[in-house]
Design an enzyme around this catalytic site. Structure first.
Site, mmCIF file in Angstrom:
data_model
loop_
_atom_site.group_PDB
_atom_site.id
_atom_site.type_symbol
_atom_site.label_atom_id
_atom_site.label_comp_id
_atom_site.label_asym_id
_atom_site.label_seq_id
_atom_site.Cartn_x
_atom_site.Cartn_y
_atom_site.Cartn_z
ATOM 1 N N CYS A 127 0.842 -1.202 0.000
ATOM 2 C CA CYS A 127 0.000 0.000 0.000
ATOM 3 C C CYS A 127 0.884 1.261 0.000
ATOM 4 O O CYS A 127 1.681 1.451 -0.902
ATOM 5 C CB CYS A 127 -0.971 -0.061 1.181
ATOM 6 S SG CYS A 127 -2.167 1.269 1.188
ATOM 7 N N GLN A 128 0.736 2.091 1.013
ATOM 8 C CA GLN A 128 1.560 3.299 1.096
ATOM 9 C C GLN A 128 3.051 2.919 1.107
ATOM 10 O O GLN A 128 3.892 3.614 0.541
ATOM 11 C CB GLN A 128 1.195 4.046 2.381
ATOM 12 C CG GLN A 128 1.748 5.443 2.495
ATOM 13 C CD GLN A 128 1.320 6.083 3.815
ATOM 14 O OE1 GLN A 128 1.068 5.406 4.815
ATOM 15 N NE2 GLN A 128 1.219 7.402 3.817
#
Lengths: 347, 388
Positions: free
Chosen positions: B164-165
């Site tokens: 994700c991030q």
């Protein structure tokens, strides 16, 4: 905020909405439940889930008490009518007398429903009407409560109300404010005026947002009924109350997504966010005036110190990065410099 | 009005025809549900702290700076594969997701495949970390971690696995420090932050739309007003993406969850992870929302970190991009089909069933994700040659 309180705080906020959520189905307002089972403290989040489960247990009992007489009297139409009566657009009125079969005006505002009563069948034993059980009366404002829950979420996201902070300021600094001198007091008064204006703007944005939420909930109910009608047309039946609630949840969730992701929905959400931030910043401005007057360090002062520290760390990192390159230029690359050590804290 | 009223009345009558609940069936069903909950409460009463422990894979802390920690998981084979894997999770949640339970652990499955696995714990940022920007994470902490692993393993370059991030961070890192990355894999990672515009879906990509509905100055106000975004606020934002189902989840859905001991424990462990939201450094948030969600600078090669432009064309090492087909937080269209923007000629995409988190803990995904990662890393072994 400690790690534990941070973890549990979010849970408590969210689970605090459950009584309103459960009430909208006609259950008695649920209790807060218990965090102890068998007298022993439970580890997080078992404690919170125990509370939620106990609340649900109570609510199911309330549901049985509220819906059984309705089903006994007029069957499924009465159940759906009772449920629909809680829609925010209805003016919080149960369908008196004979709104049941048509779940009257869907439901229309109370006055309109009354005016229309003659056009809908009556369900009393004599004339067709069904008396509303006491337990069901507890659900007079269910969707309004749900709506309030949504607004509470907004409050929690954007910060508390002005009154809360003003009271806290007054208690903390009330007497000291007189000692600030005329200039700061005037500045404080001006800031408070802006704060009140920010609060008013925030209320406006919340009202617009609330209308949007109402429309989403109403749209969700429309969709729920439409899906049920389609089921009936296919010859399918739902014989479970829990399944019926899940169907409603699915239809409402879809409607909420549709409405809140629409342009007006996004605009209203942005406006609430904007107004909440403006309000919070104005609160901080008031606090800064008081802190300055009392020669107290503010968060902003600390932030500036943190900013300087961070900048120094960046410069240090850049210097470390330059050092091996300079060494390489002077002596040629080595294994050591290729995988350089930078004074790390290693274990 | 009259037509509408009549239509609704007809619809209502039809709808009522689908409801076959009787007073007896209602009483029986709700009583059974209450009994299930009562038994579930008894089960809850026996739950201990040990039962709810997550991320228990044996590991050693090998480096620390500020609130950041680097861990090396204890290998389970005598001679792990040469090039270590560094797993980089997001800031919005904790790393424990990669090792939630022994049976649902990405880390353990990679260890079992013979890999040398490291992961970063970004820790719990405080107000003191409000000025940390993405570059401080990428060129600072992450680069330090990579250097430590390179030094320990004797490899010039290592494998990165971003989530994700964290996938955005590793992608930025690979573009800025390509010589230190053998292979780049990322999962449920947004690369095209405006991808959702291409395939808008109800209930998906709310964060994208919300961020774009705000102005740049709104984001500045957000950061200025909060400094660090409270973890509870971030958590609330996630809950609000699906507000109704997140209320049924803690009420009527508990009836079935609490009826089964294993399911209950799985649920509680997941909830423990969900509730643990770190505060988010303000400057990272500012860049994340303005540069990425609003201006989509990553895929345009316009993102500037520490004075250097992140150019995806500099990513010439093999790339594996894994996305979740049911991801509503990072819409598929933000992750899928972005290969042409990378400089590599060895780009692979893999679709995994499940949602954003289900990718890592879901039953079906568990059978696909770890083996696929292991196979890909093995197939691309040998790129992190020992240093001279």
């Amino acid at each position: 905020m400690t790690e534990a309180s941070g973890m549990q705080g979010m849970y408590e906020q969210w689970l605090g909405l459950l009584p309103q959520f459960l009430a909208q189905f006609g259950a008695q307002p649920a209790t807060t439940g218990t965090r102890n089972v068998g007298g022993a403290a439970l580890p997080f989040p078992a404690d919170q889930i125990a509370s939620a489960a106990a609340m649900t247990q109570n609510a199911l009992q309330g549901l049985a008490q509220a819906y059984a007489p309705l089903l006994q009297g007029a069957g499924a139409p009465a159940l759906l009518a009772q449920w629909a009566a809680a829609l925010p657009m209805t003016g919080a009125s149960l369908p008196n007398a004979g709104a049941t079969m048509a779940f009257a005006p869907w439901l229309m505002p109370a006055q309109a429903a009354s005016a229309n009563a003659g056009a809908t069948p009556s369900l009393s034993p004599a004339s067709g009407s069904v008396s509303v059980p006491a337990a069901a009366q507890a659900a007079l404002l269910p969707f309004q409560q749900m709506q309030r829950a949504w607004l509470d979420m907004g409050n929690r996201l954007a910060g508390g109300t002005t009154e809360t902070y003003v009271t806290a300021f007054d208690r903390t600094f009330g007497a000291l404010a007189d000692a600030l001198g005329l200039g700061p007091v005037r500045a404080l008064q001006a800031a408070m005026t802006k704060l009140i204006a920010a609060q008013a703007a925030q209320n406006d944005s919340r009202a617009a947002y609330a209308m949007l939420v109402q429309s989403a909930l109403a749209s969700g109910w429309d969709e729920h009924i439409r899906r049920l009608a389609e089921m009936a047309a296919r010859g399918e039946r739902v014989d479970s109350m829990l399944a019926l609630i899940r169907m409603w949840a699915s239809a409402t969730e879809d409607a909420v997504h549709r409405v809140l992701q629409s342009e007006p929905g996004l605009e209203a959400t942005a406006a609430v966010t904007r107004a909440g931030l403006a309000h919070r910043k104005q609160l901080q401005a008031v606090a800064a005036i008081i802190a300055d007057g009392l020669d107290m360090a503010t968060r902003r002062d600390l932030d500036e110190a943190f900013r300087e520290i961070q900048q120094l760390k960046r410069e240090l990192r850049a210097a470390r990065s330059r050092a091996p390159r300079a060494k390489e230029e002077a002596t040629g690359p080595t294994g050591d410099t290729k995988r350089r050590t930078r004074g790390r804290t290693r274990k | 009005m009259t037509t509408n009223h009549t239509e609704k009345a007809i619809l209502a009558t039809q709808a009522a025809g689908a409801v076959a609940i009787t007073p007896a069936s209602l009483a029986k069903e709700l009583e059974a549900a209450r009994e299930k909950l009562a038994r579930g409460l008894e089960r809850l009463g026996k739950v201990s702290e040990d039962d709810l422990a997550i991320a228990t894979v044996p590991r050693d802390e090998v480096w620390r700076q500020d609130m950041v920690r680097l861990y090396r998981c204890k290998p389970v084979v005598d001679r792990p594969h040469g090039t270590p894997i560094l797993i980089v999770y997001a800031l919005v949640g904790r790393f424990q997701m990669i090792d939630l339970e022994a049976e649902r652990s990405l880390v353990r499955k990679l260890l079992a495949e013979g890999f040398d696995v490291y992961f970063v714990d970004w820790g719990l940022p405080s107000r003191a970390q409000r000025w940390l920007g993405i570059d401080d994470y990428v060129s600072g902490y992450l680069d330090e971690c990579v250097d430590v692993i390179r030094e320990r393993s004797g490899q010039d370059s290592i494998n990165l696995l971003g989530i994700c991030q964290g996938g955005v961070f590793t992608t930025c890192y690979a573009a800025l420090f390509p010589e230190k990355v053998s292979n780049l894999a990322f999962t449920v990672t947004p690369i095209d932050f405006h991808g959702d515009k291409k395939e808008p879906q109800n209930g998906s990509g709310y964060m994208n739309r919300w961020a774009r509905a705000l102005r740049h100055e709104d984001i500045d106000d957000l950061v200025e007003a909060y400094g660090t975004a409270p973890g509870s606020m971030v958590g609330f934002a996630f809950l609000m993406m699906n507000p109704v189902s997140n209320l049924t989840k803690y009420t009527i859905d508990l009836i079935d969850v609490m009826a089964d001991e294993n399911r209950l424990l799985n649920f509680l462990r997941m909830e423990r992870w969900i509730a643990d939201r770190p505060d988010h450094p303000g400057e990272v948030l500012r860049q994340w929302l303005k540069d990425l969600y609003q201006d989509n600078k990553l895929i345009r090669n316009e993102l500037v970190l520490g004075g250097r432009t992140v150019d995806l064309r500099r990513i010439t090492m093999p790339v594996l991009n894994i996305y979740a087909t049911g991801d509503t937080i990072i819409p598929v269209s933000c992750s899928k089909g972005v290969g042409e923007h990378f400089g590599t000629d060895d780009y692979t995409e893999l679709a995994v069933p499940g949602g954003h988190i289900g990718t890592f803990v879901g039953g079906k995904a568990q059978k696909i994700l770890p083996p696929a990662l292991a196979q890909w890393f093995k197939a691309h072994a040998g790129r992190g040659a020992p240093a001279a």
